[in-house]
Design a protein around this motif. Structure first.
Motif, PDB file in Angstrom:
ATOM      1  N   ALA A  51     -12.129   1.902   2.997  1.00 30.99           N
ATOM      2  CA  ALA A  51     -11.607   2.180   1.651  1.00 30.99           C
ATOM      3  C   ALA A  51     -11.461   3.679   1.410  1.00 30.99           C
ATOM      4  CB  ALA A  51     -12.529   1.562   0.599  1.00 30.99           C
ATOM      5  N   ARG A  52     -12.362   4.452   2.005  1.00 33.84           N
ATOM      6  CA  ARG A  52     -12.301   5.911   1.818  1.00 33.84           C
ATOM      7  C   ARG A  52     -11.049   6.504   2.447  1.00 33.84           C
ATOM      8  NH1 ARG A  52     -17.910   5.940   3.081  1.00 33.84           N
ATOM      9  NH2 ARG A  52     -19.010   6.147   1.111  1.00 33.84           N
ATOM     10  N   ARG A  53     -10.517   5.850   3.474  1.00 32.98           N
ATOM     11  CA  ARG A  53      -9.433   6.499   4.217  1.00 32.98           C
ATOM     12  C   ARG A  53      -8.052   5.917   3.952  1.00 32.98           C
ATOM     13  NH1 ARG A  53      -9.554   6.171  10.486  1.00 32.98           N
ATOM     14  NH2 ARG A  53     -11.679   6.947  10.373  1.00 32.98           N
ATOM     15  N   ILE A  54      -7.941   4.728   3.326  1.00 35.73           N
ATOM     16  CA  ILE A  54      -6.610   4.140   3.163  1.00 35.73           C
ATOM     17  C   ILE A  54      -6.076   4.363   1.750  1.00 35.73           C
ATOM     18  CG2 ILE A  54      -7.043   2.427   4.965  1.00 35.73           C
ATOM     19  CD1 ILE A  54      -7.089   0.278   2.705  1.00 35.73           C
ATOM     20  N   GLY A  55      -4.744   4.199   1.642  1.00 45.16           N
ATOM     21  CA  GLY A  55      -4.109   4.368   0.345  1.00 45.16           C
ATOM     22  C   GLY A  55      -4.257   3.147  -0.539  1.00 45.16           C
ATOM     23  N   GLY A  56      -4.363   1.967   0.075  1.00 41.52           N
ATOM     24  CA  GLY A  56      -4.421   0.711  -0.687  1.00 41.52           C
ATOM     25  C   GLY A  56      -5.839   0.255  -0.943  1.00 41.52           C
ATOM     26  N   THR A  57      -5.924  -1.014  -1.322  1.00 42.86           N
ATOM     27  CA  THR A  57      -7.220  -1.621  -1.651  1.00 42.86           C
ATOM     28  C   THR A  57      -7.733  -2.428  -0.458  1.00 42.86           C
ATOM     29  OG1 THR A  57      -6.728  -1.719  -4.010  1.00 42.86           O
ATOM     30  CG2 THR A  57      -8.273  -3.359  -3.189  1.00 42.86           C
ATOM     31  N   VAL A  58      -9.043  -2.448  -0.279  1.00 44.62           N
ATOM     32  CA  VAL A  58      -9.667  -3.349   0.691  1.00 44.62           C
ATOM     33  C   VAL A  58     -10.121  -4.587  -0.064  1.00 44.62           C
ATOM     34  CG1 VAL A  58     -11.427  -3.651   2.456  1.00 44.62           C
ATOM     35  CG2 VAL A  58     -10.487  -1.363   2.039  1.00 44.62           C
ATOM     36  N   HIS A  59      -9.499  -5.719   0.245  1.00 46.85           N
ATOM     37  CA  HIS A  59      -9.892  -7.005  -0.337  1.00 46.85           C
ATOM     38  C   HIS A  59     -10.807  -7.668   0.684  1.00 46.85           C
ATOM     39  CE1 HIS A  59      -6.805  -6.741  -3.466  1.00 46.85           C
ATOM     40  NE2 HIS A  59      -6.071  -6.172  -2.528  1.00 46.85           N
ATOM     41  N   THR A  60     -12.090  -7.702   0.360  1.00 41.03           N
ATOM     42  CA  THR A  60     -13.033  -8.232   1.330  1.00 41.03           C
ATOM     43  C   THR A  60     -13.708  -9.472   0.775  1.00 41.03           C
ATOM     44  OG1 THR A  60     -14.806  -7.612   2.861  1.00 41.03           O
ATOM     45  CG2 THR A  60     -14.994  -6.785   0.580  1.00 41.03           C
ATOM     46  N   LEU A  61     -14.097 -10.367   1.643  1.00 44.55           N
ATOM     47  CA  LEU A  61     -14.739 -11.603   1.206  1.00 44.55           C
ATOM     48  C   LEU A  61     -15.875 -11.952   2.141  1.00 44.55           C
ATOM     49  CD1 LEU A  61     -13.800 -14.130   3.235  1.00 44.55           C
ATOM     50  CD2 LEU A  61     -11.625 -13.620   2.148  1.00 44.55           C
ATOM     51  N   ASP A  62     -16.798 -12.719   1.607  1.00 46.94           N
ATOM     52  CA  ASP A  62     -17.911 -13.208   2.415  1.00 46.94           C
ATOM     53  C   ASP A  62     -18.420 -14.488   1.768  1.00 46.94           C
ATOM     54  OD1 ASP A  62     -19.865 -11.445   4.605  1.00 46.94           O
ATOM     55  OD2 ASP A  62     -20.612 -13.360   3.822  1.00 46.94           O
ATOM     56  N   ILE A  63     -18.875 -15.418   2.587  1.00 45.86           N
ATOM     57  CA  ILE A  63     -19.422 -16.671   2.054  1.00 45.86           C
ATOM     58  C   ILE A  63     -20.806 -16.433   1.442  1.00 45.86           C
ATOM     59  CG2 ILE A  63     -20.602 -17.413   4.167  1.00 45.86           C
ATOM     60  CD1 ILE A  63     -19.421 -20.238   3.636  1.00 45.86           C
ATOM     61  N   ASP A  64     -21.431 -15.315   1.807  1.00 46.40           N
ATOM     62  CA  ASP A  64     -22.793 -15.008   1.368  1.00 46.40           C
ATOM     63  C   ASP A  64     -22.724 -14.099   0.133  1.00 46.40           C
ATOM     64  OD1 ASP A  64     -25.341 -13.930   1.057  1.00 46.40           O
ATOM     65  OD2 ASP A  64     -25.746 -13.917   3.213  1.00 46.40           O
ATOM     66  N   ALA A  65     -23.082 -14.669  -1.022  1.00 44.35           N
ATOM     67  CA  ALA A  65     -22.957 -13.928  -2.281  1.00 44.35           C
ATOM     68  C   ALA A  65     -23.804 -12.658  -2.278  1.00 44.35           C
ATOM     69  CB  ALA A  65     -23.361 -14.829  -3.452  1.00 44.35           C
ATOM     70  N   ALA A  66     -24.934 -12.670  -1.566  1.00 44.90           N
ATOM     71  CA  ALA A  66     -25.787 -11.472  -1.530  1.00 44.90           C
ATOM     72  C   ALA A  66     -25.072 -10.334  -0.800  1.00 44.90           C
ATOM     73  CB  ALA A  66     -27.115 -11.794  -0.855  1.00 44.90           C
ATOM     74  N   MET A  67     -24.323 -10.668   0.247  1.00 41.51           N
ATOM     75  CA  MET A  67     -23.564  -9.643   0.976  1.00 41.51           C
ATOM     76  C   MET A  67     -22.464  -9.068   0.089  1.00 41.51           C
ATOM     77  SD  MET A  67     -24.902  -9.136   3.861  1.00 41.51           S
ATOM     78  CE  MET A  67     -25.811  -9.812   5.245  1.00 41.51           C
ATOM     79  N   VAL A  68     -21.815  -9.932  -0.657  1.00 42.62           N
ATOM     80  CA  VAL A  68     -20.744  -9.484  -1.561  1.00 42.62           C
ATOM     81  C   VAL A  68     -21.330  -8.561  -2.635  1.00 42.62           C
ATOM     82  CG1 VAL A  68     -19.050 -10.255  -3.266  1.00 42.62           C
ATOM     83  CG2 VAL A  68     -19.327 -11.507  -1.105  1.00 42.62           C
ATOM     84  N   ALA A  69     -22.481  -8.963  -3.194  1.00 41.70           N
ATOM     85  CA  ALA A  69     -23.109  -8.143  -4.237  1.00 41.70           C
ATOM     86  C   ALA A  69     -23.513  -6.782  -3.686  1.00 41.70           C
ATOM     87  CB  ALA A  69     -24.318  -8.875  -4.809  1.00 41.70           C
ATOM     88  N   LEU A  70     -24.056  -6.771  -2.465  1.00 40.67           N
ATOM     89  CA  LEU A  70     -24.477  -5.500  -1.861  1.00 40.67           C
ATOM     90  C   LEU A  70     -23.279  -4.586  -1.615  1.00 40.67           C
ATOM     91  CD1 LEU A  70     -26.595  -3.664  -0.568  1.00 40.67           C
ATOM     92  CD2 LEU A  70     -26.210  -4.888   1.579  1.00 40.67           C
ATOM     93  N   THR A  71     -22.215  -5.167  -1.078  1.00 40.02           N
ATOM     94  CA  THR A  71     -21.015  -4.360  -0.791  1.00 40.02           C
ATOM     95  C   THR A  71     -20.420  -3.817  -2.083  1.00 40.02           C
ATOM     96  OG1 THR A  71     -20.578  -5.570   1.243  1.00 40.02           O
ATOM     97  CG2 THR A  71     -18.704  -4.444   0.245  1.00 40.02           C
ATOM     98  N   ALA A  72     -20.363  -4.655  -3.115  1.00 40.42           N
ATOM     99  CA  ALA A  72     -19.822  -4.200  -4.405  1.00 40.42           C
ATOM    100  C   ALA A  72     -20.696  -3.095  -4.986  1.00 40.42           C
ATOM    101  CB  ALA A  72     -19.723  -5.382  -5.369  1.00 40.42           C
ATOM    102  N   GLN A  73     -22.009  -3.237  -4.830  1.00 42.21           N
ATOM    103  CA  GLN A  73     -22.924  -2.204  -5.342  1.00 42.21           C
ATOM    104  C   GLN A  73     -22.742  -0.895  -4.580  1.00 42.21           C
ATOM    105  OE1 GLN A  73     -27.092  -3.261  -4.965  1.00 42.21           O
ATOM    106  NE2 GLN A  73     -27.667  -1.112  -5.198  1.00 42.21           N
ATOM    107  N   ARG A  74     -22.623  -0.986  -3.264  1.00 46.64           N
ATOM    108  CA  ARG A  74     -22.412   0.240  -2.468  1.00 46.64           C
ATOM    109  C   ARG A  74     -21.085   0.903  -2.850  1.00 46.64           C
ATOM    110  NH1 ARG A  74     -23.646  -0.735   3.885  1.00 46.64           N
ATOM    111  NH2 ARG A  74     -23.984   1.511   3.895  1.00 46.64           N
ATOM    112  N   ALA A  75     -20.062   0.066  -3.096  1.00 44.18           N
ATOM    113  CA  ALA A  75     -18.754   0.613  -3.485  1.00 44.18           C
ATOM    114  C   ALA A  75     -18.868   1.338  -4.826  1.00 44.18           C
ATOM    115  CB  ALA A  75     -17.729  -0.508  -3.565  1.00 44.18           C
ATOM    116  N   ALA A  76     -19.571   0.717  -5.766  1.00 44.52           N
ATOM    117  CA  ALA A  76     -19.721   1.334  -7.093  1.00 44.52           C
ATOM    118  C   ALA A  76     -20.496   2.642  -6.983  1.00 44.52           C
ATOM    119  CB  ALA A  76     -20.421   0.360  -8.042  1.00 44.52           C
ATOM    120  N   GLU A  77     -21.567   2.638  -6.200  1.00 46.62           N
ATOM    121  CA  GLU A  77     -22.375   3.861  -6.038  1.00 46.62           C
ATOM    122  C   GLU A  77     -21.570   4.971  -5.390  1.00 46.62           C
ATOM    123  OE1 GLU A  77     -26.642   1.505  -5.658  1.00 46.62           O
ATOM    124  OE2 GLU A  77     -25.783   2.444  -3.870  1.00 46.62           O
TER     125      GLU A  77
END
Ligand SMILES: C[S@@+](CC[C@H](N)C(=O)[O-])C[C@H]1O[C@@H](n2cnc3c(N)ncnc32)[C@H](O)[C@@H]1O
Length: 189
Positions: A51-77
């Motif tokens: 995400a840091r290097r591209i012009g567009g959006t990274v649409h990412t998914l995971d079946i594990d909600a905890a992984m999604v929450a962690l990634t979203a938190q890291r992105a926000a931070e």
């Protein structure tokens, strides 16, 4: 359904196992890269640097909600507004983006799944004509500190054979991504 052997060791160990910039460079991701989808954000190991290097959006998914929450938190931070992380079963529901809408799809450390051709087809569906399906996986020809069982690890030759079944063409040959991985570029015609 969670794909077989798709769990991960602790984050701090997992993130020592890749040269992430080198991997993203190898696939040519840069400011001109538009929308990208990623199957399995995991800890966000590739999501954030991408995400840091591209012009567009990274649409990412995971079946594990905890992984999604962690990634979203890291992105926000990190102040990265171009990461959209959702909980989703790719086998049951696909990538959740419009067909042909993405420049690239990432299938990183996941093609040892039960239905690799179905995953490749889903990735093909979501990338635009000429778009890239970027694959990395653990090498089988050297000892590696992690990775799925050798009997289900896909060799580059195996992925090369699956690609046309999914409507994808192999670009060039596989390449090493030291220390433990190989990469393969697949294109939608
Ligand atoms: C081995 S990890 C790889 C994560 C990331 N691609 C990486 O290389 O750091 C595989 C990830 O896929 C996720 N996963 C497994 N089955 C899935 C499914 N059916 N749909 C979406 N994600 C899935 C797991 O929860 C896990 O986070």
């Amino acid at each position: 359904m969670k794909l077989r052997e798709s769990g991960m060791p602790p984050q701090d160990f997992w993130e020592t196992l890749f040269d992430v910039p080198r991997i993203l460079d190898a696939f040519g991701f840069g400011p001109d890269t538009a929308e990208v989808v990623e199957l399995g954000c995991g800890y966000g190991t590739f999501t954030l640097p991408l995400a840091r290097r591209i012009g567009g959006t990274v649409h990412t998914l995971d079946i594990d909600a905890a992984m999604v929450a962690l990634t979203a938190q890291r992105a926000a931070e990190a102040g990265l507004a171009n990461i959209k992380a959702v909980t989703r079963d790719v086998l049951a529901a696909g990538f959740g983006r419009p067909a042909g809408s993405c420049a690239a799809a990432l299938l990183f450390n996941i093609l040892h799944a039960e239905e690799p051709v179905a995953l490749l087809r889903a990735a093909r569906e979501v990338v635009r004509p000429g778009g890239l399906v970027a694959v990395i996986h653990w090498r089988s020809d050297i000892p590696t500190p992690r990775g799925p069982s050798l009997d289900i690890r896909p060799h580059p030759e195996k992925i090369t054979a699956w690609a046309p079944e999914a409507g994808l063409a192999v670009e060039g040959t596989s390449f090493d991504l030291p220390p433990w991985h190989f990469g393969l570029k697949l294109r939608r015609a």
